[in-house]
Scaffold this motif. Structure first.
Motif, PDB file in Angstrom:
ATOM      1  N   SER A 402       0.718  -1.260   0.093  1.00 52.09           N
ATOM      2  CA  SER A 402       0.073   0.083  -0.067  1.00 52.09           C
ATOM      3  C   SER A 402       0.933   1.258   0.055  1.00 52.09           C
ATOM      4  O   SER A 402       2.135   1.236   0.188  1.00 52.09           O
ATOM      5  CB  SER A 402      -0.891  -0.071   1.120  1.00 52.09           C
ATOM      6  OG  SER A 402      -0.051   0.009   2.481  1.00 52.09           O
ATOM      7  N   ILE A 403       0.270   2.487  -0.280  1.00 50.35           N
ATOM      8  CA  ILE A 403       0.759   3.702  -0.434  1.00 50.35           C
ATOM      9  C   ILE A 403       0.270   4.656   0.557  1.00 50.35           C
ATOM     10  O   ILE A 403      -0.747   4.793   0.246  1.00 50.35           O
ATOM     11  CB  ILE A 403       0.984   4.221  -1.752  1.00 50.35           C
ATOM     12  CG1 ILE A 403       1.634   3.177  -2.598  1.00 50.35           C
ATOM     13  CG2 ILE A 403       1.788   5.538  -1.962  1.00 50.35           C
ATOM     14  CD1 ILE A 403       1.675   3.463  -4.137  1.00 50.35           C
ATOM     15  N   HIS A 404       0.898   5.373   1.350  1.00 49.07           N
ATOM     16  CA  HIS A 404       0.439   6.479   2.036  1.00 49.07           C
ATOM     17  C   HIS A 404       1.101   7.651   1.884  1.00 49.07           C
ATOM     18  O   HIS A 404       2.425   7.761   1.533  1.00 49.07           O
ATOM     19  CB  HIS A 404       0.727   6.293   3.758  1.00 49.07           C
ATOM     20  CG  HIS A 404       0.027   4.907   4.075  1.00 49.07           C
ATOM     21  ND1 HIS A 404      -1.050   4.547   4.468  1.00 49.07           N
ATOM     22  CD2 HIS A 404       0.861   3.742   4.332  1.00 49.07           C
ATOM     23  CE1 HIS A 404      -1.287   3.510   4.696  1.00 49.07           C
ATOM     24  NE2 HIS A 404      -0.029   2.739   4.612  1.00 49.07           N
ATOM     25  N   VAL A 405       0.495   8.902   1.515  1.00 53.19           N
ATOM     26  CA  VAL A 405       1.011   9.858   0.897  1.00 53.19           C
ATOM     27  C   VAL A 405       0.734  11.077   2.047  1.00 53.19           C
ATOM     28  O   VAL A 405      -0.319  11.195   2.358  1.00 53.19           O
ATOM     29  CB  VAL A 405       0.296  10.641  -0.380  1.00 53.19           C
ATOM     30  CG1 VAL A 405       1.123  11.563  -0.727  1.00 53.19           C
ATOM     31  CG2 VAL A 405       0.624   9.418  -1.442  1.00 53.19           C
ATOM     32  N   LEU A 406       1.802  11.602   2.705  1.00 54.69           N
ATOM     33  CA  LEU A 406       1.451  12.341   3.810  1.00 54.69           C
ATOM     34  C   LEU A 406       1.590  13.788   3.381  1.00 54.69           C
ATOM     35  O   LEU A 406       2.612  14.241   2.705  1.00 54.69           O
ATOM     36  CB  LEU A 406       2.628  12.345   4.766  1.00 54.69           C
ATOM     37  CG  LEU A 406       2.705  13.025   6.094  1.00 54.69           C
ATOM     38  CD1 LEU A 406       1.271  12.798   6.902  1.00 54.69           C
ATOM     39  CD2 LEU A 406       3.701  12.987   7.008  1.00 54.69           C
TER      40      LEU A 406
END
Length: 651
Positions: A402-406
């Motif tokens: 998964s990818i989390h963009v902060l």
């Protein structure tokens, strides 16, 4: 020669396994030091003298660079294992993440293009006299100051800086090259006794300066003022803010390096053709106004560009590409992170994309909170708004779960949200999350609460430009897709649908298609289409006189999208004179029905026959007709010597 990794557990506060890291990354690891920056500095210096060293510490970078200078060696590389991996609630399981971070640190840095900006300290201040004149007096010794008063305050008797009155109508440009336009400009008339007088108003006055200080307290004079270098703004009622502006201004004299964030290939731009506007994604998304229309393409002012990267992420044709760093370098970093994590025994890593603000949040969470989960690998970028759907899909295709963009305070949220939605439609399947948290603890809570599913894709090598990367990644993420993926409106991929009954095969769409997705056939009336080249810019739909074209945003991952298919075709008409094929049979017949016998030019059957002739035969028939439109006067007879002599009276 393998690089050497100098390790330190920071007073025993983190667990490091040098054997696993060495085997996974192919580096030579030192013993694990405990106080490398204090009591063990001699050991650090000795290891740096051996060359090709990487210090596993980010906090004391300046100190280690000083050590390198003292011993006369090149500065080492650096990788932060403590804040990003070791200091964590799950620090005991962070060895695969440490290996991933080391693998990324081994990559060569990307080159950076830049230009020099020269500031000679020419400063323009505008605002109420009480505040503006006081600030000008402070800066006059360091800068060449001009003050534009916005009220009736009398100018000071001291002439250490210029004072004018007028109405500021426009500010353009950026640091080192601002241009200002003033109406009703009145300058001081310095002669005479008593208070200074003012000259007569002048309109359309222009001037240039290196920096602008806006103390008006009104709406900013430029879009996205916080991103316009050299434009300093403060509330005139806030004395501390005014003093901060003064401190910044005096530092802005000299030669500075301005990164060139973008590269523009005008030949690929699909902004417009023949006055018909197509794509305007970059124009709509640019917060600073650095992008403007320029004929069939756009133009970018590199001095105004703040490098948010939104335009490059949204550009459907890759005419605009981000260069700080290039997309290829970002892909290489993600690939190194994923491979390093797997090589050290990790499974299903998650990617956390962040900027400098996010890096500080990670450091605070590590020092005072629970840090990052062991499976969350941070990837720091200069800006995250340029992290588009192609990069998101590539990360998933390379094996991230998964990818989390902060998000950061300066992130362009609209562009990023649009790209995340597009990535979801192209196969992300709920695995892209946008984190908008300003509290380090809440950020950590969100990451620990999120769960990563299994990675059900074999990692693929994604190469090429953004469109090619997105397509390869979508194919890897949708191996069983038996139909094109439906995409949201405005997506840069899709099909052109043609109503064959309405289409007259005029081929206007072919002549204006900026990407060559619509193609004609020189041998017969035929409209062909190659789907993977279509940008969905809409120029074909706009120019179609019969309104026979509609757009269908979608992604066809099959090989059929790479081949040409026929959208419409008809039989050509055979010339009644020579038999040559030309035009469209149905169109010629329709013209005959409408014009023959009714239009003055085709009143007779002989004239109407010319409609059914090819170009060559039509010209030939007209040339030999009695009412030849090309005919001129009869050619004059050649005058001979006999004619000349016969006209003389003395002969």
């Amino acid at each position: 020669m393998a690089k050497s990794l100098i390790l330190c557990d920071c007073m025993g506060t983190q667990r490091i396994d040098p054997e696993v890291i060495s085997e996974a990354c192919g580096v030579t690891c030192s013993r694990v030091h405990t106080a490398l920056c204090t009591t063990e500095t001699m050991s650090a210096a000795a290891l740096m003298e051996q060359g090709d060293a990487i210090v596993a510490c980010g906090q004391e970078r300046l100190r280690f660079e000083e050590f390198a200078e003292e011993v006369g060696v090149e500065p080492p590389g650096f990788v932060d294992l403590r804040d990003r991996a070791g200091w964590s609630r799950q620090g005991a399981d962070a060895t695969p993440k440490m290996a991933a971070l080391v693998a990324e640190a081994l990559l060569p840095a990307s080159g950076r293009r830049s230009i020099d900006v020269v500031s000679e300290g020419v400063c323009f201040i505008t605002g109420p006299g009480e505040v503006a004149l006081e600030l000008a007096a402070q800066l006059a010794d360091a800068l060449a100051v001009t003050v534009l008063l916005t009220d009736d305050t009398e100018p000071p008797a001291v002439r250490s800086f210029d004072v004018v009155r007028g109405r500021l109508t426009r500010v353009s440009g950026a640091f080192g090259g601002f241009e200002i336009l003033i109406d009703a400009l009145r300058q001081i008339a310095p002669g005479g006794r008593g208070a200074f007088g003012w000259t007569e108003p002048r309109y359309g006055a222009r001037s240039t300066c290196d920096m602008v200080i806006d103390l008006t307290g009104a709406a900013p004079m430029v879009p996205a003022p916080d991103k316009r270098e050299g434009y300093l703004r403060a509330d005139p009622r806030d004395r501390s803010a005014v003093q901060r502006v003064a401190f910044e201004a005096v530092q802005m004299v000299g030669t500075f390096e301005k990164p060139l964030y973008l590269r523009l290939d005008e030949s690929l731009c699909a902004h417009s053709r023949a006055g018909q506007v197509g794509c305007s994604n970059c124009l709509d998304s640019c917060p600073t106004g650095a992008i403007v229309p320029d004929g069939d393409h756009v133009a970018i002012d590199p001095m105004v560009c703040a490098g948010c990267g939104a335009c490059a992420a949204l550009c459907p044709s890759t005419a605009i590409t981000y260069q700080d760093p290039p997309v290829g370098h970002v892909i290489a970093r993600m690939c190194a992170l994923a491979e390093g994590f797997r090589a050290a025994g990790g499974h299903a890593p998650r990617l956390l994309v962040h900027d400098a603000h996010g890096a500080e949040m990670i450091r605070l969470a590590a020092r005072f909170g629970q840090g990052l989960p062991a499976d969350v690998i941070p990837l720091e970028l200069g800006v995250v708004s340029g992290f588009g759907h192609a990069e998101m899909l590539a990360a998933l295709a390379q094996g991230f779960a998964s990818i989390h963009v902060l998000l950061g305070p300066a992130t362009e949220r609209d562009a990023l949200s649009r790209e995340a939605g597009l990535a979801e439609a192209m196969g992300a399947g709920g695995r892209v999350t946008v984190l908008d948290e300003a509290d380090p603890d809440l950020m950590s809570d969100a990451l620990y609460a999120a769960t990563a599913g299994p990675v059900d894709v074999a990692p693929v090598l994604t190469l090429g430009n953004r469109r090619q990367i997105a397509r390869l990644s979508a194919q890897a993420l949708n191996p069983a897709a038996d139909a094109p993926l439906s995409l949201p409106e405005g997506a840069p991929y899709g099909a052109v649908l043609v109503d064959a009954d309405a289409c007259s095969l005029c081929l206007s769409c072919v002549s204006l298609c900026p990407s060559g997705a619509l193609i004609d056939n020189p041998d017969k009336p035929q409209l062909r289409f190659q789907e993977d080249a279509c940008l969905q810019c809409g120029i074909c739909r706009t120019i179609c006189p019969e309104e026979a074209i509609t757009l269908a945003p979608r992604m066809d991952t099959s090989d059929a999208a790479l081949t040409q298919r026929v959208l419409n075709e008809e039989e050509p008409f055979a010339c009644i004179e020579c038999g040559a094929l030309f035009g469209v049979k149905s169109t010629v017949e329709r013209v005959m029905d409408k014009l023959a016998g009714s239009h003055p030019m085709f009143a007779s059957s002989e004239q109407a026959r010319m409609i059914q002739m090819c170009d060559d035969c039509r010209v030939n028939r007209q040339f030999h007709s009695t009412d030849n439109p090309f005919a001129g006067k009869d050619k004059p007879r050649v005058r001979t010597t006999e004619d000349y002599l016969s006209g003389r009276r003395d002969h």
